[in-house]
Structures are given as C-alpha cells and as structure tokens.
Write a protein that holds these residues in place. Sequence first.
Motif, short mmCIF file in Angstrom:
data_model
loop_
_atom_site.label_atom_id
_atom_site.label_comp_id
_atom_site.label_asym_id
_atom_site.label_seq_id
_atom_site.Cartn_x
_atom_site.Cartn_y
_atom_site.Cartn_z
N GLY A 38 0.79 -1.24 0.00
CA GLY A 38 0.00 0.00 0.00
C GLY A 38 0.82 1.28 0.00
O GLY A 38 0.27 2.37 -0.10
N SER A 39 2.14 1.17 0.12
CA SER A 39 2.98 2.37 0.10
C SER A 39 2.99 2.97 -1.31
O SER A 39 3.00 2.24 -2.30
N THR A 40 3.00 4.30 -1.37
CA THR A 40 3.10 4.96 -2.69
C THR A 40 4.54 5.32 -3.03
O THR A 40 4.80 5.85 -4.11
N TRP A 41 5.49 5.04 -2.15
CA TRP A 41 6.85 5.50 -2.37
C TRP A 41 7.62 4.65 -3.36
O TRP A 41 7.59 3.42 -3.29
N ALA A 42 8.30 5.32 -4.28
CA ALA A 42 9.37 4.70 -5.05
C ALA A 42 10.64 4.94 -4.22
O ALA A 42 10.55 5.05 -3.00
N LEU A 43 11.81 5.03 -4.85
CA LEU A 43 13.04 5.26 -4.09
C LEU A 43 13.45 6.73 -4.17
O LEU A 43 13.92 7.20 -5.20
N GLY A 44 13.17 7.44 -3.09
CA GLY A 44 13.47 8.88 -3.05
C GLY A 44 12.42 9.75 -3.71
O GLY A 44 12.49 10.97 -3.62
N TRP A 45 11.48 9.14 -4.39
CA TRP A 45 10.39 9.84 -5.08
C TRP A 45 9.07 9.23 -4.67
O TRP A 45 8.99 8.03 -4.38
N ASP A 46 8.02 10.05 -4.67
CA ASP A 46 6.68 9.55 -4.40
C ASP A 46 5.99 9.23 -5.72
O ASP A 46 6.46 9.60 -6.80
N GLY A 95 6.97 12.03 -8.29
CA GLY A 95 6.99 13.44 -7.90
C GLY A 95 7.45 13.62 -6.47
O GLY A 95 7.81 12.65 -5.79
N HIS A 96 7.42 14.87 -6.04
CA HIS A 96 7.77 15.17 -4.65
C HIS A 96 7.24 16.56 -4.33
O HIS A 96 7.09 17.39 -5.22
N LEU A 97 6.98 16.77 -3.04
CA LEU A 97 6.54 18.08 -2.55
C LEU A 97 7.60 18.65 -1.62
O LEU A 97 8.39 17.91 -1.03
N THR A 157 7.77 24.29 1.81
CA THR A 157 7.64 25.72 1.51
C THR A 157 6.62 26.03 0.43
O THR A 157 6.24 27.18 0.24
N GLY A 158 6.17 24.97 -0.30
CA GLY A 158 5.17 25.17 -1.36
C GLY A 158 5.67 24.80 -2.74
O GLY A 158 5.11 25.22 -3.74
N THR A 159 6.74 24.02 -2.78
CA THR A 159 7.32 23.60 -4.06
C THR A 159 6.82 22.21 -4.44
O THR A 159 6.42 21.44 -3.58
N SER A 160 6.89 21.89 -5.73
CA SER A 160 6.51 20.54 -6.16
C SER A 160 7.07 20.24 -7.54
O SER A 160 7.35 21.14 -8.33
N ILE A 161 7.22 18.95 -7.79
CA ILE A 161 7.57 18.48 -9.13
C ILE A 161 6.80 17.18 -9.37
O ILE A 161 6.71 16.34 -8.47
N TRP A 162 6.21 17.05 -10.56
CA TRP A 162 5.56 15.80 -10.97
C TRP A 162 5.99 15.47 -12.39
O TRP A 162 6.01 16.36 -13.26
#
Length: 376
Positions: free
Chosen positions: A296-304, A323-325, A328-333
């Motif tokens: 049930g974990s959504t984690w890859a390695l170092g990335w969600d 992706g990752h959050l 401070t309000g930053t994100s990448i997908w």
Amino acid sequence: MGWSEVDRAFNDAVEQRVIPGATVVVRRGADVAFEGAFGFRSIEPNRSPAKIETVYDLSSLTKAIATTVALMILARDGKFRLDDRVTRFFPNFGVHGKTVITFRHLLAHCSGLAAWRPFYQRIVEIEKGGRVNFMASYGAKEFAYEEIHREKPEAPPATRTIYSDLGFILLGETIEKVASVALNRYCRDKIFRPLGLRATDYIDISHVRSRRLEPVPDMFAPTEICPLRKRLLVGEVDDENAFAMGGVAGHAGLFAPVREVDRIARELIACYAGRSDFVPQKIIREFWTRDATVSGSTWALGWDTPSPENSSSGHRFSPAAVGHLGFTGTSIWIEPDSEVAISMLTNRVHPRRDNQKIRDFRPKIHDLIMDAVNGG
C-alpha cells in the motif's frame, strides 16, 4: 480552456492569498509547453513581483533532485548499492535493532526511523550551555548525525511507511562518507555543473559567516518570519534542522529557480528513455518504480508516486508518475512515459507557515495543466 485557464487559476490563487506568487515550467518531451511567473516574490515587508528567475527554497524537493540523484550517480559509479546495510558505512547505527536497515529502506521511507526530531532545539541548548557559535556549525551537523545513529526506531524495518527526514539526513551523511566530500560540493560537481545550472545550490551558512557573504535579497523568494530566528528568512534555509546543521543536509536546503528544476527533470526523463547516460536507464527505472516492501505504500526510491485518492498531483497522472513536494510550497511531478513534467515553485509559507490553502490548489492546478497539455 487550455493555458488561459491555467493563467487564470494562478492569478486567482494569488488574489485569494492561497500563495503570494508562483513560477511554473511545464515540459513535454524536448519542448517547454508553458512557463510563467505569477503574483509576488514577496508581500512583506513590501510587495515585489515574482520573476521566472526568482530563486526559491526547495525544502523537501532537495530529497528527490539532490540527495536521490546523487545516490543514483554513486550507484552508477559502483560506490553505492541499494541493498547494502547502513552499518556497512556506519557500524554504530546498528543499535536498537537497526542492523538490518538498508539504503533501500531509507529511500522508500520504510526504515522505521521517526519522521522528525527537533535537533535544532537541542543544538540551541548546547550553545546556551557554553559552546559558542555551535548553531549552524560543522559540530552541530555531526551532533545531528550521531543522534540519528543512536535513534530507537518507531517500527521494525520494512513493516511501516513513515515519511522520514531522519532517513534522508542519514542519506546525506552517506553521500559525504562514500564520496569523501561535503554534500553540497558533491552535488555541485556531479549534478549542478554538468547540467549547466548556475543558480541551483545549497547556501552554506559557515561560508556566509566566515566570508561575510550576503545573499542578494532581490534574487530570492522569502519564506517565513521564523519564530526561532526572529526574522524574515531571505536566502536562508527555512527548515530549522537544516539551518541548525549549517544549511546543507540530505532532507532540505537546496535553492533553485524553476527553469533549473525543469532542467533536472528534462535530464532524468532523457535517462529514463535511454537517451542520456547521466544516470543509466536501468538505475533510474529502479529508483522510479514503486517500492513493494510495504503493502500500500506509494513511495518509489526517493520519489513519491500518486496516491489513489487525494493526490497532490491531481487526477490525470498515471500510477507510474513520480513526484515530490516541499514544505515551503514547491513541487515536481513527472510522467516518464509521456515525458511530461510540471515544476511549480511557490513560497506558500510567506509570511507565515500556517497557510494551508495550497493543499486544495495543487491537485486542481495539476489537472488544469494536464488538460491543457493533452489539448482539452
């Protein structure tokens, strides 16, 4: 519909004080499909517009685009293996049943280590007790590392997902140990310079102090009026533990403008497709595959990866996206197969961190962007 809708959504978010401002780059393959700067870099002490070149405190994006990429490169160079035990490099870490913890466990957030500890408070106390200038020193960083080595886990390894800053602070120490250089130096030499990034780096507080260097305030999006430091933070890491460790840590501390975050995304997509050997395809595909250790974990390695419900990525990304959050309000997908990347930087904690409106905004803006990318 399309990009005008995206423009409107960002401007509405600024007007409704969801965020002071934002910069965004949307990539599709080799091309930038959309980029923009919206609202304000700062609203206190005075208003100043955000620009595409504005440098943001990336917060936990550091985990994905600095620490994890550095570990991919060490794996490429044969200096690091995911299934090695942490005790290979840090024998004292094995106390309290932690002997079996591997680097894969740390990257997938299933080591059992606690999410967070207020190391900075202990460092403040030590300084008050007589160790002059201990805060943000090399000694303070070593203190944090030793505390993690001595930690008692909150769960047995490989049984629970706990998103852990501690695990990534330890991964930062691992890079320093394996590479025999400071984390910021390794990332600069192996990631930022090879990719031509000029404004992406950690801000090492010891250098700021010893050389009396001052960050140029107009370059940076300020974060919060910090209760610990009793000042508005501009070009100084927001995360208290990263600050206490001198500004350079595996879990937080990186600063960058949005185009340079996109540059990293572009390179990683090319590696995934086999067009670049910056990170070999086999390695990045392993890191970007959802880890099956904890059901049930959504984690890859170092990335969600996107969670089935209420994902910050919205509803348009596939389960194969990563992706990752950042706090401070930053994100990448990134959608690796269709080669779409959305890099979005905001300083939603400016001037205070209790503004949580971005939680509703992120999935909506990602959906609008993906609809525009897909032509409808």
